[in-house]
Design a protein around this motif. Sequence first.
Motif, PDB file in Angstrom:
ATOM      1  N   GLU A  35       0.923  -1.057  -0.190  1.00 30.01           N
ATOM      2  CA  GLU A  35      -0.095   0.018  -0.182  1.00 30.01           C
ATOM      3  C   GLU A  35       0.770   1.135  -0.021  1.00 30.01           C
ATOM      4  OE1 GLU A  35      -2.647   2.330   3.150  1.00 30.01           O
ATOM      5  OE2 GLU A  35      -0.539   2.137   3.270  1.00 30.01           O
ATOM      6  N   THR A  38      -3.736  -6.082   7.322  1.00 26.63           N
ATOM      7  CA  THR A  38      -2.563  -5.121   7.385  1.00 26.63           C
ATOM      8  C   THR A  38      -1.671  -5.595   8.191  1.00 26.63           C
ATOM      9  OG1 THR A  38      -4.253  -3.371   6.664  1.00 26.63           O
ATOM     10  CG2 THR A  38      -2.164  -2.696   7.345  1.00 26.63           C
ATOM     11  N   ASN A  53       1.384   7.372  -3.085  1.00 23.61           N
ATOM     12  CA  ASN A  53       0.476   7.202  -2.041  1.00 23.61           C
ATOM     13  C   ASN A  53       0.973   6.970  -0.566  1.00 23.61           C
ATOM     14  OD1 ASN A  53      -2.236   6.413  -1.257  1.00 23.61           O
ATOM     15  ND2 ASN A  53      -1.638   4.266  -0.593  1.00 23.61           N
ATOM     16  N   TRP A  63      -8.415  -3.777  -2.717  1.00 17.94           N
ATOM     17  CA  TRP A  63      -7.907  -3.653  -1.419  1.00 17.94           C
ATOM     18  C   TRP A  63      -7.863  -2.112  -0.803  1.00 17.94           C
ATOM     19  CZ3 TRP A  63      -5.854  -6.046  -5.606  1.00 17.94           C
ATOM     20  CH2 TRP A  63      -6.150  -7.417  -5.703  1.00 17.94           C
ATOM     21  N   ILE A 106      -6.662   0.677  -2.146  1.00 21.87           N
ATOM     22  CA  ILE A 106      -5.809   1.529  -2.446  1.00 21.87           C
ATOM     23  C   ILE A 106      -5.945   2.435  -3.711  1.00 21.87           C
ATOM     24  CG2 ILE A 106      -3.468   1.658  -3.201  1.00 21.87           C
ATOM     25  CD1 ILE A 106      -2.839  -1.187  -1.785  1.00 21.87           C
TER      26      ILE A 106
END
Length: 563
Positions: free
Chosen positions: A266, A290, A313, A443, A445
């Motif tokens: 991520e 996670t 990100n 997911w 993202i």
Amino acid sequence: MPRHQPNRFDAIVVGSGITGGFAAKELTERGLSTLVLEAGRPIDPARDYTEHVQPWEMRFRGYGDRRALERDQFIQKNCYACDEMGARFFVNDRENPYTFDPAAPFHWIRGRQVGGRSIMWGRQVYRWSDLDFGANLEDGHGVDWPIRYPDIAPWYSYVERFIGVSGLAEGLPQLPDGEFLPPMAFRCPELRVREAAERVWGRDRVLTMGRCAVLTRPHNGRAACHYCGPCERGCVTHSYFNSLGSTLPAAARTGKLTLRPNSVVESIRSDPRTGRARSVRVIDAESHRTMEFEGRLIFLCASALESTRILLNSRSDRFPDGLANDSGQLGRNLMDHCFGAGARGTMPGMLDRDSRGARPNGVYVPRFRNVRDRHPGFVRGYGFQGGAWRSGWGRGGPGFGAGYKRALIREKGPWRMSLGGWGEMLPRPDNAVTLDPVVKDRWGIPALKIQCTFGPNERAILADIQVTAAEMLEAAGATEITSYDDRLPPGLCIHEMGTARMGRDPKTSVLNGWNQAHAVPNLFLTDGACMTSSANQNPSITYMALTARACHHAVDLIDRNEL
């Protein structure tokens, strides 16, 4: 540095494909405990490789379930290799979305599994020369590369000796020779075009055998190719290079490798005090749990656009526009090769000759435009890839019954020859990717928003490709010559690069000459995102050479306590 905790490693590599596999090999062989994070599933060659499955053994005779493809792989299906057997190696587009202007499409072809796209890549490997590394400085497009050919030449050799490259030395300055295994054989019409090109243009236009990462004799414990054909479905004999059959096993033999599939990265977390990369945040692809892994050294090798998405990100107070993005260049200067144009024709005669097996390679014509003389219509250049074949049963014609079928197979039609161009794309800051403010993947993202078009220079190259391809076929006596331009969108060449370029100045680039982030010294990026220009050659061997070079530099810095 010994590993003290289960989630702490000397090095973390994101991605297990062409560059990730090489990073894993080099880092583990230099003694670093290394975690490789792969977003996709593990691959078992005995189960997943299907190169020997015949069309009559397939439910849809090789074409695949068109409804499923339209529903789940509406972008991926544009790649020839995403067929009934090969589709398993391409992503689900619904689970992995991205956005673009429908009037300016970009076809992003992706593979998420251990081995990445190295399983179904085209295997063509061509060195760059100083004509390529110096082009930006010469004509003012983009920024200057921080390296030149002598900096990377030893690493090209290092990679070639490991992966195995078949090819023919030609002594051309614009396409340096490498460490070659014996070349594959020409077909007779290809030799006719080679001889005609030499007669008409001398050494200005040289048709050579393609340089490819497919073995023509046993090498490093791998068998020679047996010419079965569909390499893009895998190879149980490991006769072509991919990370699953070569670099990852080499890394595993050191005892220093931890490979974790189904690990969707991520973001990368950085230390707010030092700005250094501290850990990688991962979402388990199956459980959606996670987790976080710490590493002294982080190598991003997830593919050009995925690596850039991770950096964009990875925002923080220190890096509000994305990790390592002090220059504002992260996401800019996206490039792909322009292709899908050329010419084809019929080669008279030679009907007593045929080819045996399905040669997994073609011929190559290195760049000849803007090498010595400047072309008035465009900068940079292009090369040709192509080949010759006998027209087979698909030519049809009147007939009926078993005898007719046998004749179609045994009495083949005339020879045909095709030359298609691969042209350089200039770096332009408006060809860029950003995070989409709304769309997310399975997911959670943020997806990428991609803006990328070919400009006037690329269109001029595509026009010239059609003319010169037809010229070469005509010089060899071809008939029924037709030129073509399929007007393919960017991305479909599957050579996406740029978006986190190398450079000399931290104000105008993301990485230095060692693929090391200017602003984050323990972060290295060695996939296609690092590229400062695109040249016109297939880029994968350059990625691998840069990766090996960067890994050795990073470990040297650690050994000197400078990192």
